[in-house]
Design a protein around this motif. Structure first.
Motif: not given
Lengths: 481, 340, 80
Positions: B91-102, B241-244
């Motif tokens: 949940q934490l990672a999913t919700r914050w993924l968009d705010r971690l551009p790098h 899917s986001r290349g992380v």
């Protein structure tokens, strides 16, 4: 929802609003709906079971009234009782059976506790309905015509979680009286709830810390500490259980229904028979009227042997009502044996003391102390998870098994997880609690509290004490039964 | 038919009576909003670090205490917390993924217990409410969602704590200090790491270890593996899917603890990690029985102290160093016990 | 058997069961009035009454006894 939660408070507030604003004829139906709503939040299946069992008993009672022949009546009664007892025993033993038959499944599955747990309040509502059936059979009570009152009797939500076990006659009389909204009973209810919360949070939970330490790790404590731990458990159970009874009675009073008392300062009883007339009174009086008296009638021509047998069976029943564990059975047996000895020798003891007035004065002090210690001894078995632990605890407490470096007479509060402050609070709370119990038994005890300012000051003080002692969610010991 | 007048009067008196109680409660809630907790500190720190963070560390206390961000390459943020289950990691990672551009790497610490552990019904279940109050992550169960502690911080951290912390703060304020709540203890670094010092050597004694692992076994249920696996897979597939890049690591434990683990549970967890490696190229590093850790590194039987965390992170950095491996290479790397 | 006779014999039984030679009973006496009259002694009393009057009482009959007066009526109806 448990009693100590926000959703319950909201549910209660909404329920009270609807109930007190409704016309008198609608009120039993509203209370019934509230009770089933409360119950359904625990489990919808179990609510269906409750409804089905109640419907069955309602039908059986009406049939009993209409059946003319004695023999047919008896057959019907026996069948109904058998079904109710099978349900009770079956559910109570489900977990035990599953553990024996499918141990690996039980251990690996997190939901086991949920699936195999007996339905909420099973012991309480089955006993209520059994009592109702027997009352109808013996002619003490006519079978009720309206299903709503019988269903409400069984499902009445303040009493379904951990009692008290109200008698059918008492309940129906109150229901029929249709007294309308009574502000006095409402305020009395609020006071009882506050008192119950105080007992639970400010007394029982403080003692629970000491109990968890001594009973969880007996090896780390001295004999004296284990003795103190045993005292703490007996006192904790009293505060805890009488606290939840107060809350249950209080909530009932908010709706204008007065439940039976469960406690009458039991630790001041002079002998074990008197203790059991003052502890968990709704259960023991139920067993007396519906088990002991019939047994005693059956054995009445066997003299003292008959009496002993009836007492023994009755006390074992008290024990295993709590669950299918050896410790509860032993608890029952111990009580049975102690009570038989006490009952058979009481007359002689009384005569002996009549001729010695000086000793009789000592007896008034010593007898309750001796009785208290007998009870503490039986509680060691009641509390233990299995017989081995109980015997272990007992052996170490009596220093029969020396345990290493810990001196027998050491008392180190820190090892209990107690501080002097907390201990003092628990003891002060106990003294206050018993003083209030004593005062409640006098008639005009509220005389000193006529001034509202003083009353409110006391209530605020208690609320502050309850808040400052509260720690997260808590569970009541007797809600497991 | 309206209720009778005496009843109304009583109800009104009750409301009047409760007013001061509610006012005090409100005051305490206002106060506690100013008193930091581990969740509030981590959230505030993450808000500051998010723009630059390129590595995220997730997991329970095995991550929170054992992985030191300064010793990882780039800018790492440690988002682990005590008893944080995979549901919350996801949940934490999913919700914050968009705010971690790098963000280009996520390290998830999964010790022995985590695949078979859920918070509901345990001693730690009140942590669920902290996650909701600070991170807006609701508890998985509907019963918990009805609890007072979802909305009330006073109920969660207890009225006693609220009152005593307020009293202390007021006393200090009267002596000239600003009005502030007590800091979180042990202190949390700006990068989210909570190093533990001093170590507790008595925790490594055999009887203590046995009690601890027995306690852990009591908390573990094979039936919880399904939900945990699903949360982990959801997290991994989203990051993939986001290349992380995703790395799963099992932190070191004391040998007498490792000797008592149950193979049926552990083999199951290992099989899950292997599966994820094959499907998503997740690399797995198992340090559970690594011989390079000594008594100087451990806090207790299953956690590292500050010194040990630095040592562990340095080894981990070396293990995962270098460019991200090609897909075939990654599958070969993800065998249990591989180091680099 | 007359009412007085029943009363006399019943008083004798009460005195014996409760071990009190001076005990007196009337139609309105209940269990609250006599110290030792609890559920244990109640059945002992029933058994003694059955022996004395050579009658047999059922649980249902025993359950519905409110006071000594009910008791006497029950005995009279049975001991014809």
């Amino acid at each position: 929802m448990s009693f100590l939660s926000i959703v319950f408070a909201a549910f209660l507030a909404a329920g009270l609003l609807v109930y007190h604003n409704a016309p008198q004829q609608r009120r039993p139906a509203i209370l019934l709906a509230l009770s089933f709503l409360f119950y359904a939040t625990w489990s919808v299946w179990d609510a269906a079971l409750l409804l089905a069992v109640t419907a069955g008993v309602y039908g059986a009672a009406r049939l009993l009234d209409q059946t003319p022949t004695e023999s047919r009546k008896l057959r019907l009664l026996t069948a109904a009782i058998a079904i109710l007892l099978v349900l009770l025993v079956g559910f109570k033993c489900a977990r035990l059976l599953a553990t024996h038959l499918a141990a690996a499944w039980v251990e690996g599955n997190a939901n086991v506790a949920l699936w195999l747990a007996a339905p909420l309040g099973l012991s309480y509502y089955i006993f209520k309905l059994l009592g109702y059936l027997l009352d109808v059979y013996w002619g003490t009570l006519p079978a009720r015509r309206d299903f709503t009152s019988v269903a409400l009797y069984a499902a009445f939500f303040p009493q379904i979680v951990s009692g008290p076990i109200q008698r059918a006659e008492d309940f129906f009389t109150q229901l029929d009286a249709q007294r309308g909204s009574d502000p006095d009973s409402f305020v009395l209810g609020l006071r009882r709830i506050l008192f119950g919360l105080f007992k639970k949070v400010a007394i029982a939970d403080q003692l629970a810390v000491a109990v968890a330490s001594t009973h969880g790790h007996p090896l780390e404590h001295s004999s004296l500490e284990l003795l103190l731990g045993a005292y703490c458990f007996s006192l904790q159970m009293y505060a805890d259980f009488s606290g939840i009874t107060d809350i249950a009675i209080g909530i009932g009073l908010l709706f204008g229904i007065r439940g039976p008392e469960n406690f009458n300062r039991p630790y001041f009883a002079a002998n074990l028979q008197e203790f059991w007339r003052r502890w968990h009174m709704s259960l023991t009086s139920w067993l007396t009227d519906y088990l002991f008296v019939p047994l005693r009638m059956t054995f009445r021509h066997l003299g003292n042997t008959g009496l002993a047998l009836a007492i023994f069976i009755n006390m074992v029943a008290v024990g295993i009502w709590h669950g299918p564990r050896w410790t509860y059975a032993v608890f029952g047996c111990m009580n049975g044996v102690f009570m038989i000895v006490s009952a058979l020798t009481l007359k002689k003891r009384n005569q002996w003391f009549k001729t010695r007035p000086a000793m009789a004065r000592w007896r008034a002090w010593v007898a309750p102390l001796v009785t208290f210690h007998l009870v503490v001894l039986t509680h060691i078995f009641f509390q233990a998870p299995d017989l081995h632990s109980a015997l272990n605890y007992l052996g170490q407490m009596l220093h029969l098994v020396p345990h290493g470096a810990v001196a027998a007479a050491r008392v180190d509060l820190a090892s209990f997880g107690l501080t002097y402050g907390r201990l003092f609070q628990a003891l002060a709370g106990l003294v206050l609690m018993e003083t209030i119990h004593w005062a409640m038994s006098r008639r005009d005890w509220t005389h000193g509290f006529k001034r509202r300012g003083l009353r409110w000051a006391v209530y605020y003080a208690v609320i502050v004490m309850v808040m400052l002692s509260a720690r997260g969610t808590t569970s009541f010991i007797y809600a497991k039964f | 038919m309206p209720s009778s007048n005496p009843m109304r009067a009583t109800a009104l008196r009750l409301c009047l009576f409760l007013l001061p109680v509610l006012a005090c409660w409100g005051l305490l809630e206002w106060w506690l909003a100013r008193v930091p907790s581990s969740h509030s500190v981590k959230r505030v720190n993450l808000e500051h670090a998010a723009a630059a963070a390129d590595t995220l560390i997730l997991g329970s206390s095995g991550a929170y205490w054992d992985i030191a961000p300064p010793y990882l390459p780039g800018h790492a943020y440690n988002l682990g917390n005590v008893a944080q289950t995979l549901y919350y990691d996801d949940q934490l990672a999913t919700r914050w993924l968009d705010r971690l551009p790098h963000l280009h790497r996520v390290i998830i610490a999964i010790p022995y217990v985590s695949m078979f552990f859920q918070l509901q019904g345990t001693d730690e279940d009140e942590r669920q409410y902290g996650y909701f109050q600070q991170w807006r992550i609701p508890p998985p169960g509907w019963r918990e969602r009805m609890d007072l502690r979802m909305v009330s911080d006073v109920a969660l951290r207890t009225p006693l704590f609220a009152v005593s912390s307020l009293r202390t703060a007021v006393v200090q304020h009267l002596h000239g200090a600003p009005l502030a709540g007590p800091p979180v203890d042990p202190p949390i670094h700006p990068d989210g790491w909570c190093p533990r010092w001093p170590p507790e050597p008595t925790e490594l004694a055999d009887p203590v270890v046995q009690t601890k692992i027995a306690y852990h076994h009591g908390l573990m249920h094979m039936s919880d593996e399904v939900a945990n696996r699903a949360a982990l897979e959801h997290l991994v597939s989203l990051l993939h899917s986001r290349g992380v890049e995703v790395i799963i690591v099992t932190p070191p434990v004391w040998p007498s603890y490792a000797a008592l683990i149950r193979q049926d549970y552990w083999q199951r967890a290992q099989a899950d990690f292997r599966d994820l490696g094959e499907k998503y190229g997740v690399r797995y590093f198992d340090y559970m029985k690594d011989p390079r850790f000594s008594v100087a590194d451990f806090l207790d039987a299953d956690h590292l102290n500050e010194h040990g965390a630095v040592h562990f992170t340095q080894l981990l950095t070396a293990a995962i160093a270098g460019p991200v491996a090609q897909p075939e290479q990654r599958a070969a790397d993800a065998t249990p016990g591989s180091h680099w | 058997m007359t009412h007085e006779e029943v009363h006399k014999r019943l008083t004798a039984v009460f005195r014996d069961v409760f071990d009190d030679p001076s005990l007196g009973i009337s139609d309105s006496t209940t269990a609250d009035d006599i110290d030792d009259w609890d559920s244990v002694n109640h059945i002992t009393l029933i058994a003694a009454v059955e022996t004395e009057f050579r009658i047999s009482l059922s649980t249902r009959e025993v359950k519905n006894l409110g006071n000594v007066g009910d008791f006497m009526k029950l005995i009279e109806s049975k001991a014809r």
